[in-house]
Design a protein around this motif. Structure first.
Motif, PDB file in Angstrom:
ATOM      1  N   GLN A 113     101.535 -60.360  70.267  1.00 23.98           N
ATOM      2  CA  GLN A 113     100.934 -61.165  69.205  1.00 23.98           C
ATOM      3  C   GLN A 113     100.164 -62.338  69.786  1.00 23.98           C
ATOM      4  O   GLN A 113     100.499 -62.849  70.868  1.00 23.98           O
ATOM      5  N   VAL A 114      99.148 -62.768  69.054  1.00 21.84           N
ATOM      6  CA  VAL A 114      98.361 -63.934  69.429  1.00 21.84           C
ATOM      7  C   VAL A 114      99.298 -65.087  69.801  1.00 21.84           C
ATOM      8  O   VAL A 114     100.259 -65.366  69.088  1.00 21.84           O
ATOM      9  N   GLY A 115      99.032 -65.720  70.936  1.00 15.28           N
ATOM     10  CA  GLY A 115      99.787 -66.896  71.336  1.00 15.28           C
ATOM     11  C   GLY A 115     101.015 -66.639  72.193  1.00 15.28           C
ATOM     12  O   GLY A 115     101.585 -67.584  72.745  1.00 15.28           O
ATOM     13  N   ALA A 116     101.428 -65.380  72.345  1.00 18.82           N
ATOM     14  CA  ALA A 116     102.594 -65.097  73.192  1.00 18.82           C
ATOM     15  C   ALA A 116     102.217 -65.344  74.660  1.00 18.82           C
ATOM     16  O   ALA A 116     101.077 -65.114  75.071  1.00 18.82           O
TER      17      ALA A 116
ATOM     18  N   ASN B   9      99.334 -66.347  79.225  1.00 12.56           N
ATOM     19  CA  ASN B   9      99.013 -67.581  78.521  1.00 12.56           C
ATOM     20  C   ASN B   9      97.699 -68.131  79.083  1.00 12.56           C
ATOM     21  O   ASN B   9      97.515 -68.203  80.293  1.00 12.56           O
ATOM     22  N   GLY B  10      96.780 -68.490  78.228  1.00 11.20           N
ATOM     23  CA  GLY B  10      95.502 -69.025  78.671  1.00 11.20           C
ATOM     24  C   GLY B  10      94.399 -68.002  78.816  1.00 11.20           C
ATOM     25  O   GLY B  10      93.253 -68.367  79.087  1.00 11.20           O
ATOM     26  N   VAL B  11      94.696 -66.720  78.653  1.00  7.31           N
ATOM     27  CA  VAL B  11      93.645 -65.692  78.713  1.00  7.31           C
ATOM     28  C   VAL B  11      92.920 -65.707  77.361  1.00  7.31           C
ATOM     29  O   VAL B  11      93.477 -65.306  76.346  1.00  7.31           O
ATOM     30  N   GLU B  12      91.688 -66.196  77.363  1.00  3.14           N
ATOM     31  CA  GLU B  12      90.939 -66.410  76.121  1.00  3.14           C
ATOM     32  C   GLU B  12      90.804 -65.136  75.284  1.00  3.14           C
ATOM     33  O   GLU B  12      90.921 -65.185  74.059  1.00  3.14           O
ATOM     34  N   ASP B  13      90.539 -64.000  75.922  1.00  2.00           N
ATOM     35  CA  ASP B  13      90.357 -62.746  75.171  1.00  2.00           C
ATOM     36  C   ASP B  13      91.589 -62.344  74.378  1.00  2.00           C
ATOM     37  O   ASP B  13      91.491 -61.618  73.395  1.00  2.00           O
ATOM     38  N   LEU B  14      92.765 -62.805  74.822  1.00  2.00           N
ATOM     39  CA  LEU B  14      94.003 -62.425  74.136  1.00  2.00           C
ATOM     40  C   LEU B  14      94.366 -63.386  73.008  1.00  2.00           C
ATOM     41  O   LEU B  14      95.410 -63.249  72.391  1.00  2.00           O
ATOM     42  N   LYS B  15      93.497 -64.334  72.720  1.00  2.00           N
ATOM     43  CA  LYS B  15      93.740 -65.266  71.618  1.00  2.00           C
ATOM     44  C   LYS B  15      93.129 -64.766  70.315  1.00  2.00           C
ATOM     45  O   LYS B  15      93.244 -65.413  69.282  1.00  2.00           O
ATOM     46  N   GLN B  16      92.481 -63.600  70.368  1.00  6.83           N
ATOM     47  CA  GLN B  16      91.813 -63.031  69.205  1.00  6.83           C
ATOM     48  C   GLN B  16      92.516 -61.738  68.777  1.00  6.83           C
ATOM     49  O   GLN B  16      92.581 -60.785  69.541  1.00  6.83           O
ATOM     50  N   ALA B  17      93.049 -61.728  67.542  1.00  5.80           N
ATOM     51  CA  ALA B  17      93.677 -60.509  67.017  1.00  5.80           C
ATOM     52  C   ALA B  17      92.656 -59.379  67.015  1.00  5.80           C
ATOM     53  O   ALA B  17      91.481 -59.589  66.740  1.00  5.80           O
ATOM     54  N   GLY B  18      93.118 -58.201  67.371  1.00  6.54           N
ATOM     55  CA  GLY B  18      92.248 -57.031  67.399  1.00  6.54           C
ATOM     56  C   GLY B  18      91.663 -56.726  68.760  1.00  6.54           C
ATOM     57  O   GLY B  18      91.091 -55.655  68.964  1.00  6.54           O
ATOM     58  N   THR B  19      91.792 -57.633  69.722  1.00  3.58           N
ATOM     59  CA  THR B  19      91.286 -57.388  71.077  1.00  3.58           C
ATOM     60  C   THR B  19      92.073 -56.235  71.704  1.00  3.58           C
ATOM     61  O   THR B  19      93.297 -56.234  71.703  1.00  3.58           O
TER      62      THR B  19
ATOM     63  N   GLU C  10      96.567 -53.435  71.303  1.00  5.71           N
ATOM     64  CA  GLU C  10      95.679 -54.502  70.852  1.00  5.71           C
ATOM     65  C   GLU C  10      96.490 -55.706  70.443  1.00  5.71           C
ATOM     66  O   GLU C  10      97.673 -55.601  70.122  1.00  5.71           O
ATOM     67  N   VAL C  11      95.838 -56.844  70.512  1.00  2.00           N
ATOM     68  CA  VAL C  11      96.476 -58.097  70.124  1.00  2.00           C
ATOM     69  C   VAL C  11      96.704 -58.064  68.621  1.00  2.00           C
ATOM     70  O   VAL C  11      95.798 -57.752  67.855  1.00  2.00           O
ATOM     71  N   ARG C  12      97.917 -58.384  68.206  1.00  7.75           N
ATOM     72  CA  ARG C  12      98.253 -58.400  66.789  1.00  7.75           C
ATOM     73  C   ARG C  12      98.234 -59.840  66.282  1.00  7.75           C
ATOM     74  O   ARG C  12      98.549 -60.771  67.006  1.00  7.75           O
ATOM     75  N   ALA C  13      97.878 -59.974  65.015  1.00 10.78           N
ATOM     76  CA  ALA C  13      97.886 -61.300  64.378  1.00 10.78           C
ATOM     77  C   ALA C  13      99.321 -61.728  64.195  1.00 10.78           C
ATOM     78  O   ALA C  13     100.246 -60.913  64.106  1.00 10.78           O
TER      79      ALA C  13
END
Length: 118
Positions: A38-41, A80-90, A110-113
């Motif tokens: 999930q976003v932010g993990a 943590n800090g990987v910008e691409d993983l801060k967007q749900a759906g990536t 994919e990154v989940r909201a």
């Protein structure tokens, strides 16, 4: 492991060759799993197949980070800090490598909201 097997070649006339015996010395590696991320993990976690010596995350075909593998086959990659993983759906890929640095398995997720709170 430890099971034995016997193989014989049979020609078109039905004649069998001398039997050859072999023993199973290893099992096929299992699946490469990814726990829902999930976003932010801070970490992507999962389990790697037998024989995995290193693990990496790829985004758009580029290796972003590598992680550690525990003796029980579980892995974690600090993201943590990987910008691409801060967007749900990536979409991202986890790659398990063997001792020769060859890819053994690739899994996609994919990154989940974040789940909505009440």
């Amino acid at each position: 492991m430890g099971a034995s097997f016997i193989v014989k070649a049979i020609d078109e006339k039905g004649n069998a060759s001398i039997a050859a015996q072999g023993n199973v010395v290893a099992t096929l590696p299992g699946a490469l799993s990814i726990t829902n991320y999930q976003v932010g993990a801070a970490y992507i976690r999962g389990s790697a197949p037998l024989g995995t010596t290193s693990i990496a995350i790829l985004i758009d075909g580029k290796s972003i980070r590598t992680g550690s593998i525990a003796q029980n086959g579980s892995y974690s990659i600090y993201v943590n800090g990987v910008e691409d993983l801060k967007q749900a759906g990536t979409t991202f890929h986890i790659v398990a490598y063997d001792a020769n640095k060859q890819p053994m398995r690739i899994s996609t997720s994919e990154v989940r909201a974040l789940a909505a709170t009440k």
